[in-house]
Design a protein around this motif. Structure first.
Motif, mmCIF file in Angstrom:
data_model
loop_
_atom_site.group_PDB
_atom_site.id
_atom_site.type_symbol
_atom_site.label_atom_id
_atom_site.label_comp_id
_atom_site.label_asym_id
_atom_site.label_seq_id
_atom_site.Cartn_x
_atom_site.Cartn_y
_atom_site.Cartn_z
ATOM 1 N N HIS A 47 0.869 -1.176 0.000
ATOM 2 C CA HIS A 47 0.000 0.000 0.000
ATOM 3 C C HIS A 47 0.905 1.225 0.000
ATOM 4 O O HIS A 47 1.575 1.513 1.002
ATOM 5 C CB HIS A 47 -0.913 -0.009 1.226
ATOM 6 C CG HIS A 47 -2.036 0.969 1.127
ATOM 7 N ND1 HIS A 47 -1.847 2.333 1.145
ATOM 8 C CD2 HIS A 47 -3.376 0.764 0.981
ATOM 9 C CE1 HIS A 47 -3.008 2.940 1.032
ATOM 10 N NE2 HIS A 47 -3.959 1.998 0.926
ATOM 11 N N GLU A 48 0.918 1.941 -1.131
ATOM 12 C CA GLU A 48 1.891 3.017 -1.302
ATOM 13 C C GLU A 48 1.623 4.222 -0.397
ATOM 14 O O GLU A 48 2.570 4.906 0.002
ATOM 15 C CB GLU A 48 1.974 3.440 -2.771
ATOM 16 C CG GLU A 48 0.687 3.940 -3.379
ATOM 17 C CD GLU A 48 0.775 4.116 -4.888
ATOM 18 O OE1 GLU A 48 1.876 4.007 -5.458
ATOM 19 O OE2 GLU A 48 -0.282 4.355 -5.499
ATOM 20 N N GLU A 49 0.381 4.505 -0.042
ATOM 21 C CA GLU A 49 0.099 5.641 0.835
ATOM 22 C C GLU A 49 0.359 5.300 2.307
ATOM 23 O O GLU A 49 0.893 6.106 3.055
ATOM 24 C CB GLU A 49 -1.357 6.091 0.660
ATOM 25 C CG GLU A 49 -1.623 6.645 -0.731
ATOM 26 C CD GLU A 49 -3.084 6.585 -1.119
ATOM 27 O OE1 GLU A 49 -3.440 7.304 -2.065
ATOM 28 O OE2 GLU A 49 -3.862 5.819 -0.502
ATOM 29 N N LYS A 50 -0.019 4.106 2.710
ATOM 30 C CA LYS A 50 0.192 3.687 4.097
ATOM 31 C C LYS A 50 1.632 3.235 4.337
ATOM 32 O O LYS A 50 2.032 3.059 5.480
ATOM 33 C CB LYS A 50 -0.760 2.533 4.454
ATOM 34 C CG LYS A 50 -2.224 2.909 4.474
ATOM 35 C CD LYS A 50 -3.065 1.702 4.882
ATOM 36 C CE LYS A 50 -4.528 1.909 4.685
ATOM 37 N NZ LYS A 50 -5.161 2.752 5.662
ATOM 38 N N ARG A 51 2.377 3.003 3.242
ATOM 39 C CA ARG A 51 3.736 2.440 3.321
ATOM 40 C C ARG A 51 3.720 1.193 4.198
ATOM 41 O O ARG A 51 4.450 1.063 5.175
ATOM 42 C CB ARG A 51 4.746 3.471 3.811
ATOM 43 C CG ARG A 51 4.956 4.602 2.811
ATOM 44 C CD ARG A 51 6.028 5.587 3.181
ATOM 45 N NE ARG A 51 7.312 5.029 3.559
ATOM 46 C CZ ARG A 51 8.262 4.607 2.708
ATOM 47 N NH1 ARG A 51 8.052 4.655 1.413
ATOM 48 N NH2 ARG A 51 9.414 4.128 3.166
ATOM 49 N N ASN A 133 -3.478 1.561 -3.568
ATOM 50 C CA ASN A 133 -3.686 2.758 -2.759
ATOM 51 C C ASN A 133 -5.163 2.853 -2.396
ATOM 52 O O ASN A 133 -5.972 2.019 -2.820
ATOM 53 C CB ASN A 133 -3.176 4.006 -3.489
ATOM 54 C CG ASN A 133 -3.845 4.186 -4.832
ATOM 55 O OD1 ASN A 133 -5.072 4.117 -4.952
ATOM 56 N ND2 ASN A 133 -3.046 4.409 -5.866
ATOM 57 N N ASP A 134 -5.496 3.876 -1.619
ATOM 58 C CA ASP A 134 -6.862 4.010 -1.117
ATOM 59 C C ASP A 134 -7.901 4.152 -2.237
ATOM 60 O O ASP A 134 -9.048 3.757 -2.058
ATOM 61 C CB ASP A 134 -6.973 5.200 -0.163
ATOM 62 C CG ASP A 134 -6.337 4.917 1.188
ATOM 63 O OD1 ASP A 134 -6.169 3.726 1.539
ATOM 64 O OD2 ASP A 134 -6.005 5.888 1.901
ATOM 65 N N SER A 135 -7.523 4.708 -3.383
ATOM 66 C CA SER A 135 -8.484 4.880 -4.474
ATOM 67 C C SER A 135 -8.967 3.547 -5.038
ATOM 68 O O SER A 135 -10.019 3.490 -5.677
ATOM 69 C CB SER A 135 -7.875 5.726 -5.599
ATOM 70 O OG SER A 135 -6.892 4.980 -6.317
#
Length: 187
Positions: A47-51, A133-135
């Motif tokens: 998950h790139e935003e949450k790392r 990611n979240d999207s």
């Protein structure tokens, strides 16, 4: 708390087939018991935003049967190859079913194929890596009705300690995937 109520011999199994293999090795007849089973796919989700890595915590009755753990295992998102679809398409469907993310095929990368359960079935598992990611989050995941799956996020900074913390019951494929990530993604 889960307990085993009974164990019975399968008469018409849906997913496996017990067999006896008769072979000759160095001019000596040999016998081996095995199981014909489906090959599988597994996906290391980042998950790139949450790392963070996205894993599943899933109940596995055979592990409970060993009396070693409560049956809950930390695993990669995964599934058997049991339909007429490409492995990468099955990987995409498993990500959605188990973790709730609709990841485009172009964001799913094949890492390697290797053998698993070589003493009993010798099936192959193809490992994939996907960035999400979240999207892409559509639902909470959780798998099929007969599964007991919880989606787990392991932050990057905790991942190496998680790998070697034996209180978390993990599969060897998960460990291999983490090693691959740290060796290939420069983190």
């Amino acid at each position: 708390m889960v307990k085993i109520d009974s164990i019975t011999e399968l008469k018409n199994p849906k997913f496996i087939k017990p067999i006896q293999i008769n072979y000759t090795l160095n001019d000596t007849p040999k016998i081996w018991e095995a199981v014909i089973a489906h090959d599988s796919v597994a996906i290391l989700l980042w998950h790139e935003e949450k790392r963070a890595f996205i894993l599943v915590k899933q109940f596995r009755a055979p592990v409970l049967n060993s009396n070693k753990v409560d049956g809950m295992m930390y695993e990669l998102c995964a599934g058997i190859i049991d339909k007429d679809a490409s492995n990468i398409q099955i990987a995409k469907e498993e990500i959605f079913e188990e973790c709730g993310y609709d990841v485009p095929l172009e964001r799913i990368q094949e890492v390697s194929t290797f053998y698993t359960s070589v003493g009993i079935s010798g099936t192959q598992q193809t490992l994939y890596y996907a960035v999400c990611n979240d999207s892409m989050k559509i639902n909470e995941g959780g798998g099929l009705i007969e599964e007991d799956i919880e989606v787990i996020y392991i932050p990057l900074e905790d991942a190496k300690a998680f790998m070697f913390d034996e209180t978390y019951k993990k599969t060897s494929g998960l460990l291999m995937a983490f090693y691959w990530f740290f060796d290939n993604k420069g983190f």
